[in-house]
Design a protein around this motif. Structure first.
Motif, PDB file in Angstrom:
ATOM      1  N   GLY A  15       8.040   2.473  -7.338  1.00  0.00           N
ATOM      2  CA  GLY A  15       7.997   1.037  -7.089  1.00  0.00           C
ATOM      3  C   GLY A  15       6.765   0.630  -6.309  1.00  0.00           C
ATOM      4  N   LEU A  16       6.402   1.417  -5.329  1.00  0.00           N
ATOM      5  CA  LEU A  16       5.210   1.128  -4.532  1.00  0.00           C
ATOM      6  C   LEU A  16       3.944   1.239  -5.377  1.00  0.00           C
ATOM      7  N   SER A  17       3.883   2.218  -6.248  1.00  0.00           N
ATOM      8  CA  SER A  17       2.728   2.366  -7.138  1.00  0.00           C
ATOM      9  C   SER A  17       2.614   1.173  -8.081  1.00  0.00           C
ATOM     10  N   PHE A  18       3.750   0.743  -8.602  1.00  0.00           N
ATOM     11  CA  PHE A  18       3.753  -0.423  -9.483  1.00  0.00           C
ATOM     12  C   PHE A  18       3.304  -1.668  -8.735  1.00  0.00           C
ATOM     13  N   ALA A  19       3.788  -1.855  -7.515  1.00  0.00           N
ATOM     14  CA  ALA A  19       3.402  -3.016  -6.712  1.00  0.00           C
ATOM     15  C   ALA A  19       1.912  -2.991  -6.389  1.00  0.00           C
ATOM     16  N   ALA A  20       1.380  -1.826  -6.050  1.00  0.00           N
ATOM     17  CA  ALA A  20      -0.054  -1.714  -5.755  1.00  0.00           C
ATOM     18  C   ALA A  20      -0.884  -2.029  -6.990  1.00  0.00           C
ATOM     19  N   LEU A  21      -0.422  -1.606  -8.154  1.00  0.00           N
ATOM     20  CA  LEU A  21      -1.131  -1.897  -9.396  1.00  0.00           C
ATOM     21  C   LEU A  21      -1.132  -3.397  -9.684  1.00  0.00           C
ATOM     22  N   VAL A  22       0.009  -4.040  -9.478  1.00  0.00           N
ATOM     23  CA  VAL A  22       0.100  -5.483  -9.703  1.00  0.00           C
ATOM     24  C   VAL A  22      -0.776  -6.242  -8.712  1.00  0.00           C
ATOM     25  N   VAL A  23      -0.743  -5.833  -7.439  1.00  0.00           N
ATOM     26  CA  VAL A  23      -1.566  -6.500  -6.421  1.00  0.00           C
ATOM     27  C   VAL A  23      -3.045  -6.354  -6.755  1.00  0.00           C
ATOM     28  N   GLU A  24      -3.444  -5.181  -7.163  1.00  0.00           N
ATOM     29  CA  GLU A  24      -4.851  -4.966  -7.490  1.00  0.00           C
ATOM     30  C   GLU A  24      -5.257  -5.744  -8.735  1.00  0.00           C
ATOM     31  N   THR A  25      -4.402  -5.786  -9.742  1.00  0.00           N
ATOM     32  CA  THR A  25      -4.704  -6.511 -10.974  1.00  0.00           C
ATOM     33  C   THR A  25      -4.835  -8.002 -10.727  1.00  0.00           C
ATOM     34  N   GLU A  34      -7.247  -7.799  -1.988  1.00  0.00           N
ATOM     35  CA  GLU A  34      -5.940  -7.522  -1.397  1.00  0.00           C
ATOM     36  C   GLU A  34      -5.635  -6.036  -1.509  1.00  0.00           C
ATOM     37  N   THR A  35      -5.036  -5.486  -0.481  1.00  0.00           N
ATOM     38  CA  THR A  35      -4.639  -4.076  -0.485  1.00  0.00           C
ATOM     39  C   THR A  35      -3.222  -3.955   0.058  1.00  0.00           C
ATOM     40  N   VAL A  36      -2.619  -2.823  -0.200  1.00  0.00           N
ATOM     41  CA  VAL A  36      -1.304  -2.502   0.346  1.00  0.00           C
ATOM     42  C   VAL A  36      -1.543  -1.563   1.519  1.00  0.00           C
ATOM     43  N   SER A  37      -1.108  -1.960   2.719  1.00  0.00           N
ATOM     44  CA  SER A  37      -1.390  -1.158   3.912  1.00  0.00           C
ATOM     45  C   SER A  37      -0.504   0.088   3.971  1.00  0.00           C
ATOM     46  N   LEU A  38      -0.988   1.091   4.660  1.00  0.00           N
ATOM     47  CA  LEU A  38      -0.262   2.347   4.796  1.00  0.00           C
ATOM     48  C   LEU A  38       1.022   2.158   5.604  1.00  0.00           C
ATOM     49  N   ALA A  39       0.976   1.351   6.654  1.00  0.00           N
ATOM     50  CA  ALA A  39       2.164   1.131   7.485  1.00  0.00           C
ATOM     51  C   ALA A  39       3.282   0.463   6.681  1.00  0.00           C
ATOM     52  N   VAL A  40       2.932  -0.517   5.884  1.00  0.00           N
ATOM     53  CA  VAL A  40       3.935  -1.193   5.049  1.00  0.00           C
ATOM     54  C   VAL A  40       4.467  -0.224   3.999  1.00  0.00           C
ATOM     55  N   SER A  41       3.588   0.585   3.443  1.00  0.00           N
ATOM     56  CA  SER A  41       4.006   1.559   2.439  1.00  0.00           C
ATOM     57  C   SER A  41       5.005   2.563   3.011  1.00  0.00           C
ATOM     58  N   MET A  42       4.706   3.080   4.198  1.00  0.00           N
ATOM     59  CA  MET A  42       5.610   4.051   4.822  1.00  0.00           C
ATOM     60  C   MET A  42       6.950   3.406   5.181  1.00  0.00           C
ATOM     61  N   GLY A  43       6.917   2.161   5.641  1.00  0.00           N
ATOM     62  CA  GLY A  43       8.152   1.450   5.949  1.00  0.00           C
ATOM     63  C   GLY A  43       9.018   1.247   4.716  1.00  0.00           C
ATOM     64  N   ARG A  44       8.393   0.922   3.604  1.00  0.00           N
ATOM     65  CA  ARG A  44       9.149   0.718   2.364  1.00  0.00           C
ATOM     66  C   ARG A  44       9.723   2.027   1.831  1.00  0.00           C
TER      67      ARG A  44
END
Length: 68
Positions: A15-25, A34-44
């Motif tokens: 899910g996180l990989s999919f979200a990062a792909l959508v955010v980047e696209t 826009e980027t997905v931060s490491l802290a948010v990723s670890m929390g999720r």
């Protein structure tokens, strides 16, 4: 318990990989950086693991014969 932890963490990573792909696209289409931060990723990932582990822990303490 290990199976539950593995499957929920794997699902969280997918899910996180999919979200990062959508955010980047969307970000590149709109000229945004826009980027997905490491802290948010670890929390999720932790939240995803908790959602799967807590019910599995509760179910492992039940008597299978009484459940049926």
């Amino acid at each position: 318990m290990i199976e539950s932890m593995f499957s929920t963490i794997l699902g969280g990573l997918i899910g996180l990989s999919f979200a990062a792909l959508v955010v980047e696209t969307i970000g590149s289409a709109m000229d945004l950086k826009e980027t997905v931060s490491l802290a948010v990723s670890m929390g999720r990932i932790g939240f995803s693991a908790g959602v799967g582990i807590l019910p599995a822990n509760k179910a492992s303490k039940l008597d299978p014969f009484e459940d049926l």
